[in-house]
Design an enzyme around this catalytic site. Sequence first.
Site, PDB file in Angstrom:
ATOM      1  N   GLU A 141     -25.912 -99.360 -41.990  1.00 33.48           N
ATOM      2  CA  GLU A 141     -26.070 -99.363 -40.534  1.00 33.48           C
ATOM      3  C   GLU A 141     -27.481 -98.911 -40.177  1.00 33.48           C
ATOM      4  OE1 GLU A 141     -22.631 -96.899 -39.064  1.00 33.48           O
ATOM      5  OE2 GLU A 141     -22.153 -97.019 -41.176  1.00 33.48           O
ATOM      6  N   ASP A 180     -21.899 -91.215 -47.427  1.00 38.65           N
ATOM      7  CA  ASP A 180     -21.790 -91.343 -45.971  1.00 38.65           C
ATOM      8  C   ASP A 180     -22.970 -90.560 -45.401  1.00 38.65           C
ATOM      9  OD1 ASP A 180     -20.957 -91.860 -43.431  1.00 38.65           O
ATOM     10  OD2 ASP A 180     -19.038 -90.810 -43.566  1.00 38.65           O
ATOM     11  N   GLN A 204     -27.617 -95.676 -42.218  1.00 43.93           N
ATOM     12  CA  GLN A 204     -26.442 -94.954 -42.698  1.00 43.93           C
ATOM     13  C   GLN A 204     -25.840 -95.792 -43.819  1.00 43.93           C
ATOM     14  OE1 GLN A 204     -25.382 -92.002 -41.213  1.00 43.93           O
ATOM     15  NE2 GLN A 204     -23.436 -91.685 -42.287  1.00 43.93           N
ATOM     16  N   HIS A 243     -21.677-102.542 -37.596  1.00 42.59           N
ATOM     17  CA  HIS A 243     -20.845-101.795 -38.541  1.00 42.59           C
ATOM     18  C   HIS A 243     -20.137-102.728 -39.528  1.00 42.59           C
ATOM     19  CE1 HIS A 243     -18.362 -98.423 -39.867  1.00 42.59           C
ATOM     20  NE2 HIS A 243     -19.076 -97.628 -39.086  1.00 42.59           N
ATOM     21  N   ASN A 303     -22.734 -93.347 -34.573  1.00 41.85           N
ATOM     22  CA  ASN A 303     -22.654 -92.112 -35.359  1.00 41.85           C
ATOM     23  C   ASN A 303     -22.339 -90.906 -34.454  1.00 41.85           C
ATOM     24  OD1 ASN A 303     -23.135 -90.084 -37.546  1.00 41.85           O
ATOM     25  ND2 ASN A 303     -23.685 -91.967 -38.624  1.00 41.85           N
ATOM     26  N   ARG A 304     -22.626 -89.691 -34.953  1.00 43.50           N
ATOM     27  CA  ARG A 304     -22.048 -88.490 -34.332  1.00 43.50           C
ATOM     28  C   ARG A 304     -22.972 -87.789 -33.352  1.00 43.50           C
ATOM     29  NH1 ARG A 304     -20.085 -89.404 -39.198  1.00 43.50           N
ATOM     30  NH2 ARG A 304     -17.822 -89.253 -39.454  1.00 43.50           N
ATOM     31  N   HIS A 311     -19.421 -92.858 -32.568  1.00 44.70           N
ATOM     32  CA  HIS A 311     -19.477 -94.302 -32.297  1.00 44.70           C
ATOM     33  C   HIS A 311     -19.141 -94.695 -30.854  1.00 44.70           C
ATOM     34  CE1 HIS A 311     -20.438 -94.944 -36.392  1.00 44.70           C
ATOM     35  NE2 HIS A 311     -19.241 -95.136 -36.898  1.00 44.70           N
TER      36      HIS A 311
HETATM   37  C1  BGC Z   1     -19.561 -93.151 -40.432  1.00 47.79           C
HETATM   38  C2  BGC Z   1     -18.335 -92.625 -41.136  1.00 47.79           C
HETATM   39  C3  BGC Z   1     -17.118 -93.044 -40.360  1.00 47.79           C
HETATM   40  C4  BGC Z   1     -17.099 -94.532 -40.252  1.00 47.79           C
HETATM   41  C5  BGC Z   1     -15.949 -94.989 -39.402  1.00 47.79           C
HETATM   42  C6  BGC Z   1     -19.452 -94.626 -40.352  1.00 47.79           C
HETATM   43  O1  BGC Z   1     -20.543 -95.112 -39.636  1.00 47.79           O
HETATM   44  O2  BGC Z   1     -20.733 -92.756 -41.090  1.00 47.79           O
HETATM   45  O3  BGC Z   1     -18.376 -91.224 -41.264  1.00 47.79           O
HETATM   46  O4  BGC Z   1     -15.945 -92.596 -40.949  1.00 47.79           O
HETATM   47  O5  BGC Z   1     -18.279 -94.983 -39.663  1.00 47.79           O
HETATM   48  O6  BGC Z   1     -15.491 -96.201 -39.787  1.00 47.79           O
END
Ligand code: BGC
Length: 376
Positions: free
Chosen positions: A341, A276, A314, A206, A105-106, A131
């Site tokens: 996730e 999301d 997530q 994922h 994640n971010r 990621h």
């Molecule tokens: C995120 C999304 C992202 C995706 C990428 C997810 O884990 O929450 O925002 O676009 O991953 O495939």
Amino acid sequence: MTRFSSFAIALVLGLLPSLLRAETSMIKETPFGTTADGIAVKVYEVSNPSGMKIRLLTRGATLIGVDVPDRDGKLADVVFGFDNIASYESDSNQYFGCTTGRCANRIAKGKFSLDGKDYQLACNDGPNALHGGVKRSLDKVVWDAMPFEEGASRGVKFQYSSPDGEEGYPGKLDMAVTFTLTDANEVKIDYSATTDKATPVNLTNHAYFNLGGAGSPTINDHVLMLNADGYTPVDDTLIPTGEIAKVEGTPLDFRRSTRIGDRVDELTDTAALGYDHNFVLNQAKPGEMTKAAELYDPASGRLLTVSTTEPGIQFYGGNFLKGQQGKGGKTYAHRSGCCLETQHFPNSINTPAFPTVVLKPGETYSHTCIYGFSVK
Ligand code: BGC
């Protein structure tokens, strides 16, 4: 007996144990091509006695196939993937089934400070880091694999040692991700990691699921339960504000099983473009194994139950899927697969109020996630 026939008998007797093992083995190893950098990739197919099968790729310690029965016993592969390594290495691959990290994640603006030092990661998602990076994130490296079969448990243990500074993260991080297929149709994923410098760690898987079979047109008809009273609201770049808000009265209230499509359009015009969101799980105590989610497909009868030791999950509803072609020529349309996730909360490294993601030398990171399959 001639010397030749006694030699032949001895040879057969000598080979017998391995022939028998090969016949009864629940694990099959096959080559899966070579990366653009020339590294050979392997796939392991692991079966259990009731006929469930999973496939695991050494690139990204990736779950590339899960064959499970529907209520009539008919098998379908319920996770997204590709038939060849070039597709895994292409832009069509939106982290399908991979091990994600070092920090899933971010991270806001890709920045954080630890032990008085500032770190800058590559920003690969608008202004933020997503990621684990660009070239050497965990989904892109080839892991060492050790298949195992011990009584009723069988699977593959993947190991990777990420050098100090890889993708901008401090410390040499030694990781193991073990996938076990149980007799009870569960895929159990155990993560562990140790470091030689303080460093943020947040690993997850994922996998994109469609319980009607990957490539079925939508997940809007799936019914979801999330064991979460709260979620982490985000700004317009999907970075948490730091607040933990109640799901009550919002389209994020999945405490009672609800069809995904019922309220998704209320979120289409938000930054998340649909579902999301990171949900804060109702966990009796930190690290305790907790049922996090149930995803049910009424058409096939397949039910996925997700349990975890992590504080968050997530739920990503596949809003960025673009109709790319996957395994067997199937199309992965917008919102035709979803990820569940299990994780620590996004941007935890910059949010002191959230459970910490900092791993220090001498400590061991550990995380278990179980994807259990059944029918009803
Ligand atoms: C995120 C999304 C992202 C995706 C990428 C997810 O884990 O929450 O925002 O676009 O991953 O495939």
